[in-house]
Write a protein that holds these residues in place. Sequence first.
Motif, PDB file in Angstrom:
ATOM      1  N   GLY A 179     -15.537   3.137  -7.580  1.00 62.36           N
ATOM      2  CA  GLY A 179     -15.282   4.533  -7.947  1.00 62.36           C
ATOM      3  C   GLY A 179     -13.808   4.808  -8.148  1.00 62.36           C
ATOM      4  O   GLY A 179     -12.993   3.895  -8.231  1.00 62.36           O
ATOM      5  N   LEU A 180     -13.477   6.093  -8.256  1.00 61.54           N
ATOM      6  CA  LEU A 180     -12.087   6.485  -8.426  1.00 61.54           C
ATOM      7  C   LEU A 180     -11.453   6.729  -7.056  1.00 61.54           C
ATOM      8  O   LEU A 180     -12.098   7.249  -6.150  1.00 61.54           O
ATOM      9  N   VAL A 181     -10.187   6.352  -6.947  1.00 62.39           N
ATOM     10  CA  VAL A 181      -9.446   6.605  -5.711  1.00 62.39           C
ATOM     11  C   VAL A 181      -8.288   7.552  -6.034  1.00 62.39           C
ATOM     12  O   VAL A 181      -7.899   7.689  -7.195  1.00 62.39           O
ATOM     13  N   GLU A 182      -7.768   8.195  -5.012  1.00 61.50           N
ATOM     14  CA  GLU A 182      -6.762   9.238  -5.205  1.00 61.50           C
ATOM     15  C   GLU A 182      -5.381   8.772  -4.732  1.00 61.50           C
ATOM     16  O   GLU A 182      -5.280   8.016  -3.764  1.00 61.50           O
ATOM     17  N   GLN A 183      -4.341   9.273  -5.413  1.00 60.58           N
ATOM     18  CA  GLN A 183      -2.966   8.837  -5.097  1.00 60.58           C
ATOM     19  C   GLN A 183      -2.661   8.954  -3.610  1.00 60.58           C
ATOM     20  O   GLN A 183      -2.017   8.091  -3.028  1.00 60.58           O
ATOM     21  N   GLU A 184      -3.113  10.049  -2.984  1.00 61.04           N
ATOM     22  CA  GLU A 184      -2.772  10.281  -1.574  1.00 61.04           C
ATOM     23  C   GLU A 184      -3.913   9.936  -0.636  1.00 61.04           C
ATOM     24  O   GLU A 184      -3.909  10.321   0.530  1.00 61.04           O
ATOM     25  N   GLY A 185      -4.910   9.205  -1.152  1.00 62.33           N
ATOM     26  CA  GLY A 185      -5.933   8.639  -0.280  1.00 62.33           C
ATOM     27  C   GLY A 185      -5.453   7.294   0.243  1.00 62.33           C
ATOM     28  O   GLY A 185      -4.354   6.835  -0.086  1.00 62.33           O
ATOM     29  N   CYS A 186      -6.267   6.622   1.053  1.00 61.94           N
ATOM     30  CA  CYS A 186      -5.900   5.286   1.532  1.00 61.94           C
ATOM     31  C   CYS A 186      -7.123   4.600   2.132  1.00 61.94           C
ATOM     32  O   CYS A 186      -8.125   5.257   2.422  1.00 61.94           O
ATOM     33  N   ASP A 225       4.098  -3.017  10.858  1.00 63.56           N
ATOM     34  CA  ASP A 225       5.308  -2.192  11.002  1.00 63.56           C
ATOM     35  C   ASP A 225       5.604  -1.405   9.733  1.00 63.56           C
ATOM     36  O   ASP A 225       6.457  -0.529   9.730  1.00 63.56           O
ATOM     37  N   GLU A 226       4.922  -1.752   8.646  1.00 64.03           N
ATOM     38  CA  GLU A 226       5.216  -1.116   7.361  1.00 64.03           C
ATOM     39  C   GLU A 226       4.156  -0.078   7.008  1.00 64.03           C
ATOM     40  O   GLU A 226       3.144  -0.385   6.381  1.00 64.03           O
ATOM     41  N   GLY A 227       4.420   1.148   7.462  1.00 61.19           N
ATOM     42  CA  GLY A 227       3.482   2.231   7.213  1.00 61.19           C
ATOM     43  C   GLY A 227       3.761   2.966   5.913  1.00 61.19           C
ATOM     44  O   GLY A 227       4.258   2.382   4.954  1.00 61.19           O
ATOM     45  N   ASP A 228       3.456   4.258   5.938  1.00 56.81           N
ATOM     46  CA  ASP A 228       3.525   5.073   4.723  1.00 56.81           C
ATOM     47  C   ASP A 228       2.596   4.488   3.662  1.00 56.81           C
ATOM     48  O   ASP A 228       2.996   4.194   2.534  1.00 56.81           O
ATOM     49  N   THR A 229       1.346   4.300   4.073  1.00 57.91           N
ATOM     50  CA  THR A 229       0.364   3.686   3.189  1.00 57.91           C
ATOM     51  C   THR A 229      -0.479   4.751   2.499  1.00 57.91           C
ATOM     52  O   THR A 229      -1.007   5.667   3.129  1.00 57.91           O
ATOM     53  N   HIS A 230      -0.590   4.625   1.197  1.00 63.89           N
ATOM     54  CA  HIS A 230      -1.476   5.458   0.392  1.00 63.89           C
ATOM     55  C   HIS A 230      -1.728   4.747  -0.933  1.00 63.89           C
ATOM     56  O   HIS A 230      -1.013   3.814  -1.298  1.00 63.89           O
ATOM     57  N   CYS A 231      -2.762   5.189  -1.627  1.00 58.06           N
ATOM     58  CA  CYS A 231      -3.176   4.463  -2.832  1.00 58.06           C
ATOM     59  C   CYS A 231      -2.047   4.347  -3.854  1.00 58.06           C
ATOM     60  O   CYS A 231      -1.906   3.308  -4.510  1.00 58.06           O
ATOM     61  N   LYS A 243      -0.942  -1.988  -4.317  1.00 57.34           N
ATOM     62  CA  LYS A 243      -0.974  -2.833  -5.524  1.00 57.34           C
ATOM     63  C   LYS A 243      -2.341  -2.866  -6.199  1.00 57.34           C
ATOM     64  O   LYS A 243      -2.456  -3.347  -7.331  1.00 57.34           O
ATOM     65  N   PHE A 244      -3.370  -2.347  -5.538  1.00 54.70           N
ATOM     66  CA  PHE A 244      -4.707  -2.387  -6.121  1.00 54.70           C
ATOM     67  C   PHE A 244      -5.068  -1.141  -6.925  1.00 54.70           C
ATOM     68  O   PHE A 244      -6.087  -1.133  -7.622  1.00 54.70           O
ATOM     69  N   MET A 245      -4.267  -0.053  -6.855  1.00 57.69           N
ATOM     70  CA  MET A 245      -4.569   1.137  -7.656  1.00 57.69           C
ATOM     71  C   MET A 245      -4.229   0.806  -9.108  1.00 57.69           C
ATOM     72  O   MET A 245      -3.084   0.478  -9.433  1.00 57.69           O
ATOM     73  N   ALA A 246      -5.230   0.884  -9.988  1.00 53.42           N
ATOM     74  CA  ALA A 246      -5.053   0.401 -11.357  1.00 53.42           C
ATOM     75  C   ALA A 246      -4.000   1.200 -12.122  1.00 53.42           C
ATOM     76  O   ALA A 246      -3.167   0.630 -12.825  1.00 53.42           O
ATOM     77  N   ILE A 247      -4.040   2.546 -12.007  1.00 53.36           N
ATOM     78  CA  ILE A 247      -3.076   3.391 -12.735  1.00 53.36           C
ATOM     79  C   ILE A 247      -2.460   4.361 -11.728  1.00 53.36           C
ATOM     80  O   ILE A 247      -2.899   5.511 -11.591  1.00 53.36           O
ATOM     81  N   PRO A 248      -1.445   3.913 -10.984  1.00 56.34           N
ATOM     82  CA  PRO A 248      -0.883   4.759  -9.924  1.00 56.34           C
ATOM     83  C   PRO A 248      -0.282   6.062 -10.434  1.00 56.34           C
ATOM     84  O   PRO A 248      -0.144   7.024  -9.667  1.00 56.34           O
ATOM     85  N   GLY A 249       0.050   6.136 -11.711  1.00 56.32           N
ATOM     86  CA  GLY A 249       0.597   7.362 -12.273  1.00 56.32           C
ATOM     87  C   GLY A 249      -0.445   8.459 -12.457  1.00 56.32           C
ATOM     88  O   GLY A 249      -0.086   9.620 -12.682  1.00 56.32           O
ATOM     89  N   ASP A 250      -1.709   8.112 -12.375  1.00 56.86           N
ATOM     90  CA  ASP A 250      -2.782   9.102 -12.490  1.00 56.86           C
ATOM     91  C   ASP A 250      -3.196   9.594 -11.108  1.00 56.86           C
ATOM     92  O   ASP A 250      -3.207   8.822 -10.147  1.00 56.86           O
ATOM     93  N   ALA A 251      -3.546  10.876 -11.038  1.00 57.35           N
ATOM     94  CA  ALA A 251      -3.959  11.441  -9.744  1.00 57.35           C
ATOM     95  C   ALA A 251      -5.162  10.706  -9.180  1.00 57.35           C
ATOM     96  O   ALA A 251      -5.266  10.473  -7.970  1.00 57.35           O
ATOM     97  N   ARG A 252      -6.097  10.327 -10.061  1.00 58.76           N
ATOM     98  CA  ARG A 252      -7.272   9.551  -9.670  1.00 58.76           C
ATOM     99  C   ARG A 252      -7.389   8.364 -10.606  1.00 58.76           C
ATOM    100  O   ARG A 252      -7.189   8.489 -11.805  1.00 58.76           O
ATOM    101  N   SER A 253      -7.703   7.215 -10.062  1.00 60.63           N
ATOM    102  CA  SER A 253      -7.730   5.995 -10.862  1.00 60.63           C
ATOM    103  C   SER A 253      -8.741   5.030 -10.283  1.00 60.63           C
ATOM    104  O   SER A 253      -9.118   5.125  -9.119  1.00 60.63           O
TER     105      SER A 253
END
Length: 125
Positions: free
Chosen positions: A111-118, A84-90, A94-104
């Motif tokens: 590899g690197l993942v993107e803030q708006e990926g999932c 029921d809890e959507g709005d999911t993105h990197c 909790k696993f994105m190492a540096i969420p403040g970076d566009a890619r982390s």
Amino acid sequence: MAEHKDSKAAVLYFKPKSINRKGGARCGACWKFISAPGACLEVIGDIKAGGVCGLYVNGVPHKSMLEHPWRITRVTKEEAGYSDEGDTHCVGCKFMAIPGDARSACEEVEGLVEQEGCCNEHEHR
Ligand code: SF4
Ligand code: SF4
């Protein structure tokens, strides 16, 4: 930090252009969602616009139940990984190492993942 990281293919990592929603993946932005009543073409049961599952594909939801010629074997919420809890993105995972970076780096995925990926490993932080 996980010793072995999964490949992006193994966790169905979607790039931002495939999630195609700044706020993250949710049923209300999936082409399989039926707005009234809240339901899904592929997943059995009551489905919330703010929910999400691993079968998300961005698109325009249907306003109401539709007559269609395809035979679809619908799957359970458990099989689809529905929550029921959507709005999911990197950026909200909790696993994105540096969420403040566009890619982390990600603690679970190579590899690197993107803030708006999932991906299917998403967990809200
Ligand atoms: S339950 Fe999954 S497939 Fe169905 S509308 Fe929601 S995200 Fe899309
Ligand atoms: S940050 Fe979360 S959603 Fe993004 S790739 Fe890593 S596990 Fe998947």
